[in-house]
Write an enzyme that holds these catalytic residues in place. Structure first.
Site, mmCIF file in Angstrom:
data_model
loop_
_atom_site.group_PDB
_atom_site.id
_atom_site.type_symbol
_atom_site.label_atom_id
_atom_site.label_comp_id
_atom_site.label_asym_id
_atom_site.label_seq_id
_atom_site.Cartn_x
_atom_site.Cartn_y
_atom_site.Cartn_z
ATOM 1 N N THR A 163 -3.347 1.140 -0.695
ATOM 2 C CA THR A 163 -2.558 0.061 -1.290
ATOM 3 C C THR A 163 -2.882 -0.116 -2.770
ATOM 4 O OG1 THR A 163 -4.138 -1.737 -0.881
ATOM 5 C CG2 THR A 163 -2.700 -1.108 0.946
ATOM 6 N N CYS A 164 -2.101 -0.974 -3.400
ATOM 7 C CA CYS A 164 -2.302 -1.238 -4.827
ATOM 8 C C CYS A 164 -3.353 -2.311 -5.071
ATOM 9 C CB CYS A 164 -0.976 -1.662 -5.459
ATOM 10 S SG CYS A 164 -0.291 -3.175 -4.740
ATOM 11 N N ASP A 165 -3.921 -2.861 -4.008
ATOM 12 C CA ASP A 165 -4.884 -3.954 -4.152
ATOM 13 C C ASP A 165 -6.241 -3.408 -4.588
ATOM 14 O OD1 ASP A 165 -6.570 -6.186 -3.834
ATOM 15 O OD2 ASP A 165 -5.290 -6.985 -2.253
#
Length: 213
Positions: A163-165
């Site tokens: 994910t982009c987190d």
């Protein structure tokens, strides 16, 4: 606890017994002994008031091996059983083992989706992360044993999720051989507190579960 039992009894409510939970992945049997001593004190008070308690539920929390080995289960349970046999022979004693049964039954195969080199450190991005089957790292602080079939020179590496987190980082400062996109990593002891708390965050589907006889 004793006050609740006493008040319930005064109201005509039948209290079957006492339950406790020593803590998930609890590595010390002494925590159970401490809780059982508390139960013993309550049972003594109940007997003096002619309140007939019948059940002692010692809960779960029994530990399993992750990256750090734990005490063998027979050795872990030995002092607990000894205490129960000494002081609770007239009670039905039950336990609720969860992780110790389900944890070792599953392994996760995750694929390297991409890699990059940052400040001399290799970063590998998997198709599974903290929002998926590795949710146990966030909620349960579990470090799952990792296997790779790659050999050769090892490099300081970071394993991250898809994910982009920015918190989706699984392992830092781990020593790994140089891996390629498409390689598989296998993580053991993934049967507890993993898929149960996984999500489809950022559109990544939950891992498929395959049963092997």
């Amino acid at each position: 606890t004793w006050e609740l039992i006493r008040k319930a009894s005064n109201m005509g409510i039948k209290v079957a017994g006492i339950s406790f939970h020593a803590g998930s992945q609890n590595e010390s049997p002494l925590k159970y002994i401490e809780a059982l001593e508390y139960c013993r004190d309550i049972c003594t008070k109940a007997a003096l008031k002619k309140i007939d308690l019948e059940i002692i539920d010692i809960g779960g929390g029994f530990p399993i091996n992750y990256l750090t080995p734990v005490m063998p289960m027979a050795q872990f349970c030995s002092p607990i059983i000894e205490y129960i046999e000494r002081y609770f022979t007239n009670y039905t004693v039950i336990a609720e083992p969860g992780r110790v049964i389900s944890g070792p039954t599953m392994a996760l195969a995750a694929r390297v989706m991409g890699r990059s080199r940052r400040n001399g450190v290799w970063w590998y991005y998997l198709d599974e992360g903290l929002y998926g089957s590795f949710s146990g790292k966030m909620y349960d602080h579990a470090d799952y044993p990792m296997l790779s079939d790659r050999t050769g020179k090892r490099y300081n590496s970071v394993i991250a999720g898809p994910t982009c987190d920015s918190i989706d980082v699984l392992y830092e400062n781990v020593s790994l051989p140089l891996m390629e996109t498409g390689d598989l990593l296998v993580f053991n002891s993934m049967g507890a507190y993993t898929s149960a708390s996984a999500s489809n965050f950022n559109g990544f589907p939950k891992a498929k579960i395959v049963t092997v006889d």
